[in-house]
Design a protein around this motif. Structure first.
Motif, PDB file in Angstrom:
ATOM      1  N   LEU A 135       0.812  -1.217   0.000  1.00  0.00           N
ATOM      2  CA  LEU A 135       0.000   0.000   0.000  1.00  0.00           C
ATOM      3  C   LEU A 135       0.846   1.268   0.000  1.00  0.00           C
ATOM      4  O   LEU A 135       0.418   2.297  -0.497  1.00  0.00           O
ATOM      5  CB  LEU A 135      -0.930   0.018   1.218  1.00  0.00           C
ATOM      6  CG  LEU A 135      -2.090  -0.953   1.192  1.00  0.00           C
ATOM      7  CD1 LEU A 135      -2.784  -0.976   2.546  1.00  0.00           C
ATOM      8  CD2 LEU A 135      -3.071  -0.596   0.099  1.00  0.00           C
ATOM      9  N   SER A 136       2.033   1.200   0.567  1.00  0.00           N
ATOM     10  CA  SER A 136       2.855   2.405   0.688  1.00  0.00           C
ATOM     11  C   SER A 136       3.822   2.605  -0.479  1.00  0.00           C
ATOM     12  O   SER A 136       4.537   3.601  -0.515  1.00  0.00           O
ATOM     13  CB  SER A 136       3.621   2.386   2.006  1.00  0.00           C
ATOM     14  OG  SER A 136       4.512   1.299   2.034  1.00  0.00           O
ATOM     15  N   ILE A 194      -4.193   7.596  -1.410  1.00  0.00           N
ATOM     16  CA  ILE A 194      -5.416   7.759  -2.194  1.00  0.00           C
ATOM     17  C   ILE A 194      -6.615   7.194  -1.430  1.00  0.00           C
ATOM     18  O   ILE A 194      -7.680   7.816  -1.376  1.00  0.00           O
ATOM     19  CB  ILE A 194      -5.258   7.112  -3.582  1.00  0.00           C
ATOM     20  CG1 ILE A 194      -4.193   7.872  -4.380  1.00  0.00           C
ATOM     21  CG2 ILE A 194      -6.586   7.079  -4.329  1.00  0.00           C
ATOM     22  CD1 ILE A 194      -3.754   7.187  -5.651  1.00  0.00           C
ATOM     23  N   LEU A 195      -6.440   6.014  -0.836  1.00  0.00           N
ATOM     24  CA  LEU A 195      -7.522   5.410  -0.040  1.00  0.00           C
ATOM     25  C   LEU A 195      -7.922   6.293   1.138  1.00  0.00           C
ATOM     26  O   LEU A 195      -9.114   6.487   1.403  1.00  0.00           O
ATOM     27  CB  LEU A 195      -7.088   4.041   0.494  1.00  0.00           C
ATOM     28  CG  LEU A 195      -7.316   2.839  -0.384  1.00  0.00           C
ATOM     29  CD1 LEU A 195      -6.627   1.614   0.207  1.00  0.00           C
ATOM     30  CD2 LEU A 195      -8.784   2.572  -0.563  1.00  0.00           C
ATOM     31  N   LEU A 196      -6.944   6.820   1.833  1.00  0.00           N
ATOM     32  CA  LEU A 196      -7.241   7.648   3.000  1.00  0.00           C
ATOM     33  C   LEU A 196      -7.875   8.981   2.600  1.00  0.00           C
ATOM     34  O   LEU A 196      -8.798   9.457   3.273  1.00  0.00           O
ATOM     35  CB  LEU A 196      -5.979   7.878   3.829  1.00  0.00           C
ATOM     36  CG  LEU A 196      -5.460   6.645   4.557  1.00  0.00           C
ATOM     37  CD1 LEU A 196      -4.123   6.924   5.223  1.00  0.00           C
ATOM     38  CD2 LEU A 196      -6.473   6.156   5.569  1.00  0.00           C
ATOM     39  N   THR A 197      -7.426   9.560   1.513  1.00  0.00           N
ATOM     40  CA  THR A 197      -8.024  10.811   1.034  1.00  0.00           C
ATOM     41  C   THR A 197      -9.480  10.600   0.652  1.00  0.00           C
ATOM     42  O   THR A 197     -10.359  11.375   1.047  1.00  0.00           O
ATOM     43  CB  THR A 197      -7.224  11.367  -0.155  1.00  0.00           C
ATOM     44  OG1 THR A 197      -5.872  11.569   0.246  1.00  0.00           O
ATOM     45  CG2 THR A 197      -7.819  12.668  -0.660  1.00  0.00           C
ATOM     46  N   VAL A 236       3.024   9.750  -3.987  1.00  0.00           N
ATOM     47  CA  VAL A 236       1.636   9.440  -3.663  1.00  0.00           C
ATOM     48  C   VAL A 236       1.445   7.933  -3.823  1.00  0.00           C
ATOM     49  O   VAL A 236       1.688   7.369  -4.889  1.00  0.00           O
ATOM     50  CB  VAL A 236       0.663  10.214  -4.573  1.00  0.00           C
ATOM     51  CG1 VAL A 236      -0.775   9.852  -4.248  1.00  0.00           C
ATOM     52  CG2 VAL A 236       0.885  11.707  -4.436  1.00  0.00           C
ATOM     53  N   SER A 237       0.994   7.304  -2.736  1.00  0.00           N
ATOM     54  CA  SER A 237       0.810   5.855  -2.732  1.00  0.00           C
ATOM     55  C   SER A 237      -0.669   5.500  -2.766  1.00  0.00           C
ATOM     56  O   SER A 237      -1.546   6.363  -2.627  1.00  0.00           O
ATOM     57  CB  SER A 237       1.460   5.257  -1.484  1.00  0.00           C
ATOM     58  OG  SER A 237       0.761   5.681  -0.333  1.00  0.00           O
TER      59      SER A 237
END
Length: 140
Positions: free
Chosen positions: A35-36, A57-60, A52-53
């Motif tokens: 993920l990172s 994107i998932l957290l945003t 940008v990982s």
């Protein structure tokens, strides 16, 4: 009925889908590293490079969905009770996955689960405040 659907199920489902397809499945080790890994490097005006990982994107996306959920919980409708129940159920699913499956023991999934918990807590607080107003209670 669609209003009762907790929107935070989308990032949780996407995370589940990613863990199943990125290799290793739910028991796969190294989910955090997958993920990172940077997907793209953005060059900033300051000449710094911002990697940008997938996690970013998932957290945003999850934060944007949490904002929409909080706005949705501000409405005092009967459907909010069903939404709260489904959000609570989603949190239980997140907690079980976080505790039992190695691919979910990541900071990314922890933060998504925390967002689900905050949605549940905010919904209860909004419902409580709305019910106190309807009953005619006043502070002080």
């Amino acid at each position: 009925m669609l209003a009762a659907f907790p929107l935070l199920v989308l990032p949780v489902a996407l995370y589940n889908l990613l863990m199943l397809t990125l290799g290793g499945g739910f028991t796969g080790a190294g989910a955090g590293a997958r993920l990172s890994t940077p997907l793209v490097n953005l060059h900033m005006v300051s000449r710094a490079v911002w990697p940008v990982s997938l996690s970013d994107i998932l957290l945003t996306g999850s934060l944007l969905i949490l904002f929409a959920e909080l706005l949705k919980s501000a409405g005092s409708r009967r459907i909010a009770i069903l939404n709260q129940f489904l959000s609570g159920l989603l949190f239980v699913v997140c907690l079980v996955e976080f505790l039992l499956f190695p691919a979910f023991a990541t900071s990314t999934f922890f933060l998504i689960s925390l967002m689900v918990l905050l949605d549940v807590a905010a919904g209860f607080i909004v419902t409580l405040v709305a019910s106190r107003r309807e009953a005619g209670f006043r502070d002080g």
